[in-house]
Scaffold this motif. Structure first.
Motif, short mmCIF file in Angstrom:
data_model
loop_
_atom_site.label_atom_id
_atom_site.label_comp_id
_atom_site.label_asym_id
_atom_site.label_seq_id
_atom_site.Cartn_x
_atom_site.Cartn_y
_atom_site.Cartn_z
N ASN A 103 0.84 -1.19 0.00
CA ASN A 103 0.00 0.00 0.00
C ASN A 103 0.89 1.25 0.00
OD1 ASN A 103 -2.28 -1.64 0.11
ND2 ASN A 103 -2.34 -1.61 2.37
N SER A 162 0.96 5.88 0.31
CA SER A 162 0.27 7.11 0.68
C SER A 162 0.88 8.26 -0.12
CB SER A 162 0.40 7.37 2.19
OG SER A 162 1.76 7.55 2.55
N SER A 188 -2.62 15.01 -1.10
CA SER A 188 -3.73 15.36 -1.96
C SER A 188 -3.23 16.17 -3.15
CB SER A 188 -4.77 16.16 -1.17
OG SER A 188 -5.85 16.52 -1.99
N ASN A 195 -8.79 8.85 -0.99
CA ASN A 195 -8.28 7.48 -0.90
C ASN A 195 -8.81 6.64 -2.07
OD1 ASN A 195 -7.11 8.26 1.49
ND2 ASN A 195 -8.63 7.25 2.81
N THR A 196 -7.92 5.84 -2.67
CA THR A 196 -8.30 5.08 -3.87
C THR A 196 -7.67 3.68 -3.81
OG1 THR A 196 -8.31 7.13 -5.15
CG2 THR A 196 -8.31 5.06 -6.40
N ASN A 197 -8.46 2.69 -4.24
CA ASN A 197 -7.95 1.32 -4.31
C ASN A 197 -7.64 0.96 -5.77
OD1 ASN A 197 -8.27 0.88 -1.54
ND2 ASN A 197 -10.38 0.19 -1.79
N ALA A 237 -4.05 -0.29 -1.66
CA ALA A 237 -4.74 0.92 -1.20
C ALA A 237 -3.78 2.11 -1.21
CB ALA A 237 -5.28 0.71 0.21
N THR A 275 -3.55 5.79 0.31
CA THR A 275 -4.12 6.74 1.27
C THR A 275 -3.69 8.15 0.87
OG1 THR A 275 -4.01 5.10 3.04
CG2 THR A 275 -4.24 7.41 3.69
N VAL A 276 -4.65 9.05 0.75
CA VAL A 276 -4.37 10.44 0.34
C VAL A 276 -4.43 11.33 1.59
CG1 VAL A 276 -5.11 12.40 -1.06
CG2 VAL A 276 -5.22 10.05 -1.99
N ASN A 277 -3.30 11.90 1.94
CA ASN A 277 -3.22 12.79 3.11
C ASN A 277 -3.52 14.23 2.68
OD1 ASN A 277 -2.34 10.70 4.88
ND2 ASN A 277 -0.28 10.87 3.97
#
Length: 297
Positions: free
Chosen positions: A210, A212, A215, A256-258, A276, A278-280
């Motif tokens: 995964n 991150s 944005s 957040n995008t899978n 996955a 994760t967009v911070n």
């Protein structure tokens, strides 16, 4: 000169006379009428065919008159009949066999007619090639030669046909499976031919960590393990590949995008691995209260 008299063979009614002679004295004559009944006509000869290893129902022709019955024999003369009646069900036959049948009207029997049973050999088993498929896939098996009507089974004997026709498409298979095909040519059934569908082991999904990102920024996802061919998708099944490389750089993301990646080994495709991202959120700019003035140094 005897109390008994055997006539010669008779073909028409005949009258005889008999008297008694004792001590030179002769009695009056007694009339004895012999009525000759005509023999019934013999049934017709026949030639019937059946398959090797099967029984056949033989039927005498024509149908019997109101009285009398047909008698069936395994020899041309003598012996006790093996059956009586209009029909006779033979035992299982493996070679050409001859039977004889006559009609008996209760007093006179016809001549015996010959019924020949010709045994046809079974056709050869069909030809069919096995297949190697991926786990969860189907395949179509094609039978050829010697023709006829093909039937497919999942057991070597007995059972219910899975399909009839030369081309059989298997269901989706997850284990190596044996099938059997036979053909029926003019009522004779061939031996069954075994065909094996080998199912390759399932390909494990690739590894991918995964990630991150901030944005509005992209993320680079890297797959490892499995084969040398990878494909990235936006959904768990179906869809069009977003990329077909080991490393996939996403477009700029704001939520957040899978993503999903699969690999191909020897033509077989793995299940998809979810990755996955994760967009911070981007932090706000800091604030400073007023400008400052300082002395040099």
């Amino acid at each position: 000169l005897s109390p008994d008299y055997t006539t010669p063979p008779l073909t028409a009614n005949k009258t005889y006379y008999v008297q008694n002679i004792r001590n030179g004295c002769e009695s009056a004559l007694t009339v004895v009428h012999v009525t000759v009944n005509q023999k019934p006509s013999a049934p017709g000869d026949q030639v019937q065919t059946t398959c090797k290893g099967s029984s056949i129902l033989l039927t005498a022709s024509p149908s019997p008159p109101a009285s009398g019955t047909y008698e069936w024999y395994t020899t041309a003369t003598g012996t006790t009949p093996v059956a009586t009646g209009l029909t006779y069900q033979t035992p299982v036959l493996t070679a050409n066999t001859t039977y004889w049948v006559l009609f008996n009207n209760g007093g006179c029997a016809s001549g015996r007619s010959q019924i020949s049973v010709v045994i046809n050999p079974p056709p050869a088993a069909p030809s069919v090639s096995g297949a190697i498929i991926c786990n969860g896939s189907t395949t179509t098996l094609n039978a050829t030669g010697p023709g006829g009507n093909y039937s497919w089974y999942d057991v070597p004997t007995g059972g219910t046909a899975l399909y009839t026709g030369p081309a059989f498409t298997t269901p989706a298979l997850t284990a190596t499976t044996k099938y059997y095909v036979e053909t029926n040519v003019s009522g004779c059934i061939s031996p069954r031919k075994q065909v094996t569908v080998t199912v390759s082991a399932a390909v494990p999904p690739p590894n991918a960590a995964n990630a991150s990102t901030c944005s509005g920024s992209s993320a680079t996802l890297v797959a490892s393990g499995g084969g040398s061919s990878y494909a990235w998708y936006a959904g768990a099944t179906g869809g069009t590949a977003l990329a077909t490389t080991r490393a996939f750089t996403t477009p700029p993301l704001t939520a957040n995008t899978n993503y999903y990646v699969e690999t191909t080994v020897n033509g077989c495709v793995s299940a998809r691995k979810m990755v996955a991202v994760t967009v911070n959120p981007v932090p706000s700019a800091p604030t400073v209260s007023g400008n400052l003035t300082v002395c040099s140094g």
